[in-house]
Design an enzyme around this catalytic site. Structure first.
Site, PDB file in Angstrom:
ATOM      1  N   ASP A   1      48.493  -5.692 -28.049  1.00 57.87           N
ATOM      2  CA  ASP A   1      49.331  -4.833 -27.217  1.00 57.87           C
ATOM      3  C   ASP A   1      48.475  -4.420 -26.021  1.00 57.87           C
ATOM      4  O   ASP A   1      47.246  -4.581 -26.046  1.00 57.87           O
ATOM      5  CB  ASP A   1      49.758  -3.608 -28.036  1.00 57.87           C
ATOM      6  CG  ASP A   1      50.357  -2.511 -27.191  1.00 57.87           C
ATOM      7  OD1 ASP A   1      51.343  -2.789 -26.486  1.00 57.87           O
ATOM      8  OD2 ASP A   1      49.825  -1.387 -27.227  1.00 57.87           O
TER       9      ASP A   1
ATOM     10  N   ASP B   1      49.197  -1.220 -23.403  1.00 58.34           N
ATOM     11  CA  ASP B   1      49.089   0.224 -23.187  1.00 58.34           C
ATOM     12  C   ASP B   1      48.690   0.949 -24.467  1.00 58.34           C
ATOM     13  O   ASP B   1      49.369   0.857 -25.486  1.00 58.34           O
ATOM     14  CB  ASP B   1      50.421   0.781 -22.676  1.00 58.34           C
ATOM     15  CG  ASP B   1      50.797   0.211 -21.321  1.00 58.34           C
ATOM     16  OD1 ASP B   1      50.003   0.336 -20.384  1.00 58.34           O
ATOM     17  OD2 ASP B   1      51.900  -0.365 -21.206  1.00 58.34           O
TER      18      ASP B   1
ATOM     19  N   ASP C   1      48.554  -0.087 -31.088  1.00 55.60           N
ATOM     20  CA  ASP C   1      48.469   1.329 -31.446  1.00 55.60           C
ATOM     21  C   ASP C   1      49.791   1.895 -31.943  1.00 55.60           C
ATOM     22  O   ASP C   1      49.852   3.064 -32.325  1.00 55.60           O
ATOM     23  CB  ASP C   1      48.000   2.147 -30.240  1.00 55.60           C
ATOM     24  CG  ASP C   1      49.036   2.155 -29.113  1.00 55.60           C
ATOM     25  OD1 ASP C   1      49.539   1.071 -28.752  1.00 55.60           O
ATOM     26  OD2 ASP C   1      49.342   3.254 -28.590  1.00 55.60           O
TER      27      ASP C   1
END
Length: 233
Positions: free
Chosen positions: A16, A18, A159
């Site tokens: 991922d 961001d 995250d």
């Protein structure tokens, strides 16, 4: 003499962006508020489900404004450059799947990652490409097929439990949840089903140790020049 069990093979790693490759700097609760999306709803799916075109356009404009503002505060996640170097040395390809846009990925590559000495992620799939958004595993499965690896030989790192970990688990990949600096106090045991990560780390610097100690890293059959439908690049 007891035989040592063979370690699982890993041939590719997908990240991922961001909050994973970059330090968190977007207030997603505020983004939902500005876009007019309830806090308990998925922002992209909700907006795309609206019939009113004008409402959709205003909401996406609000999202894009916040994403563009965040570019000025973008910082590479500690350990990112070192992890990239490690994977590159092992000839293990690394890709990226983000719900952000191409401009954000380009800014990350051109102004942060490449100047640090690392090459860009390939492929880099954004919400503007022709795939369902995470947690759909479609983009991850596409990358695995293009690399010539089974999903079980890939790692998905992110995250977000509901987006990144569910995406990876639905594809059948190894999943690593990044709980940056341990701010949420996550452990794998607190999650169940498709939300349960294989591993939990508090920094990207811990990922190399997991890969070295628990897996056998091998090069993918095809690690470059992956065709991404709708990428326009």
């Amino acid at each position: 003499m007891a035989m040592t069990a063979a370690r699982p093979v890993i041939r590719g790693v997908v990240f991922d962006m961001d909050g994973t490759l970059t330090v968190p700097c977007i207030d997603f609760a505020l983004m939902k508020q500005r876009a007019g999306v309830p806090q308990d709803k998925d922002i992209l799916d909700t907006i795309n489900g609206w019939e009113d075109v004008a409402c959709r356009e205003r909401a996406f404009a609000a999202i894009l404004e916040m994403e563009e503002d965040a570019l000025a505060n973008m910082r590479v996640m500690p350990g990112c450059t070192e992890l990239c170097a490690f994977l590159d040395a092992q000839q293990v390809p690394r890709g990226l799947i983000t719900r952000n846009v191409r401009a954000g990925v380009r800014h990350f590559h051109d102004f942060h990652l490449v100047p640090s000495g690392a090459r860009a992620f390939e492929p880099a799939i954004t919400r503007e490409c022709d795939f369902e958004y995470k947690p759909s595993p479609a983009a991850l499965v596409h990358i695995c097929k293009a690399w010539g690896v089974a999903p079980g030989e890939a790692v998905m790192i992110g995250d977000s439990v509901k987006d990144d970990i569910v995406c990876g688990n639905r594809a059948g990949a190894v999943t690593i949840l990044l709980d940056y600096d341990g701010k949420n106090g996550y452990s794998a045991d607190q999650f169940e089903g498709e939300m349960r990560p294989t591993h939990v780390v508090t920094g990207l610097s811990q990922v190399e140790g997991i890969l070295r100690g628990m897996y056998e890293l091998r090069a993918a059959a095809h690690g470059h020049n992956v065709i991404v439908p709708g990428s326009n690049e």
